[in-house]
Enzyme design. Sequence first.
Site, PDB file in Angstrom:
ATOM      1  N   LYS A  53     -23.461 -33.884 -10.490  1.00 26.65           N
ATOM      2  CA  LYS A  53     -23.448 -32.428 -10.703  1.00 26.65           C
ATOM      3  C   LYS A  53     -22.114 -32.013 -11.308  1.00 26.65           C
ATOM      4  CE  LYS A  53     -26.855 -31.779  -7.111  1.00 26.65           C
ATOM      5  NZ  LYS A  53     -27.132 -31.753  -5.677  1.00 26.65           N
ATOM      6  N   GLN A  97     -24.734 -29.554  -0.251  1.00 22.05           N
ATOM      7  CA  GLN A  97     -25.515 -30.793  -0.407  1.00 22.05           C
ATOM      8  C   GLN A  97     -26.170 -31.158   0.930  1.00 22.05           C
ATOM      9  OE1 GLN A  97     -25.921 -32.303  -3.419  1.00 22.05           O
ATOM     10  NE2 GLN A  97     -27.305 -33.774  -2.507  1.00 22.05           N
ATOM     11  N   ASP A 120     -30.023 -23.303  -5.319  1.00 20.76           N
ATOM     12  CA  ASP A 120     -31.048 -24.253  -4.860  1.00 20.76           C
ATOM     13  C   ASP A 120     -32.400 -23.564  -4.645  1.00 20.76           C
ATOM     14  OD1 ASP A 120     -30.326 -26.959  -4.513  1.00 20.76           O
ATOM     15  OD2 ASP A 120     -29.066 -26.461  -2.785  1.00 20.76           O
TER      16      ASP A 120
HETATM   17  N1  GUN Z   1     -30.164 -33.217  -1.387  1.00 21.39           N
HETATM   18  C1  GUN Z   1     -31.108 -33.835  -2.125  1.00 21.39           C
HETATM   19  N2  GUN Z   1     -31.621 -33.002  -3.055  1.00 21.39           N
HETATM   20  C2  GUN Z   1     -30.962 -31.827  -2.904  1.00 21.39           C
HETATM   21  C3  GUN Z   1     -31.037 -30.589  -3.589  1.00 21.39           C
HETATM   22  O1  GUN Z   1     -31.826 -30.362  -4.525  1.00 21.39           O
HETATM   23  N3  GUN Z   1     -30.195 -29.626  -3.140  1.00 21.39           N
HETATM   24  C4  GUN Z   1     -29.345 -29.811  -2.102  1.00 21.39           C
HETATM   25  N4  GUN Z   1     -28.569 -28.799  -1.719  1.00 21.39           N
HETATM   26  N5  GUN Z   1     -29.259 -30.957  -1.447  1.00 21.39           N
HETATM   27  C5  GUN Z   1     -30.068 -31.953  -1.851  1.00 21.39           C
END
Ligand code: GUN
Length: 280
Positions: A53, A97, A120
């Site tokens: 990211k 996350q 998200d």
């Molecule tokens: N962990 C795995 N996929 C995601 C996601 O799309 N967003 C977040 N915040 N954590 C994750």
Amino acid sequence: MSARIIDGKGIAQEIRAELAKKVAEMTTQGNQPGLAVVLVGDDPASAVYVRQKRRACEEIGIRSVIHRLPADISQQELLSLVEECNQDKSIHGILVQLPLPDGLNEEEVIEAISPAKDVDGFHPINVGRLQIGKGGSIPCTPAGVVELVRRTGTPIEGKHVVVVGRSNIVGKPAATLFLQENATVTICHSRTKDVAAECRRADILVAAVGRPRLVKKDWIKPGAIVIDVGINRVDGKLVGDVDFDEVKDVAGAITPVPGGVGPMTIAMLMKATVEAALRA
Ligand code: GUN
């Protein structure tokens, strides 16, 4: 006949390039998008996702701030950090996350994120807005799934979409998004009586259950579009929820793992951050 391979990596690259142009304009106008990513603990997979990211932000020109916190941080400290990010006008998107280490209350943390900055799309307000078709942030993985299908050029309206998996992060929002595109949608899960028979009715099949190579050749209607959301590690190799080697001989189009949905998730997160900055 062998299916067309849907190049998620290439499509994600195109989307990032489009976003980079937009971000350059916004930055010139003094509105550079900013994303805060919160990583708690030392889960190796989460660390990899956060790195990806950050790199995508760098490439596009989005300002990223990574907060790395120890696994024993208190719930209160974590909530305070989220609140700081909520108040920070240079931050337009906040991503905590998941999964969080044991002892932390994920639900409370998600609900602490300002819905306007919830890139998200996990906050209950955004989940509700998605259900009633009233905007808000859309979870990145299902948004990427729909975008991949759109870019095959096949109209979604009137198609039968079967989603295997009913998670809050992928299955349920994917089903909702396809319904909004006027598809007829079936959701399969662990208690579905005959998943293979349901899948055989799919013009578009989305597999999101986290079971390596579950979906077999005889589950596929010839010519169907198959989108594989699964990322499973088997003998050190990444494999999807679809048995790619055999399904590709029946499907019309199929996403590979890796290089299909995965890169799209990050591209859609970048898009959500840019959109949040435009709305702010
Ligand atoms: N962990 C795995 N996929 C995601 C996601 O799309 N967003 C977040 N915040 N954590 C994750």
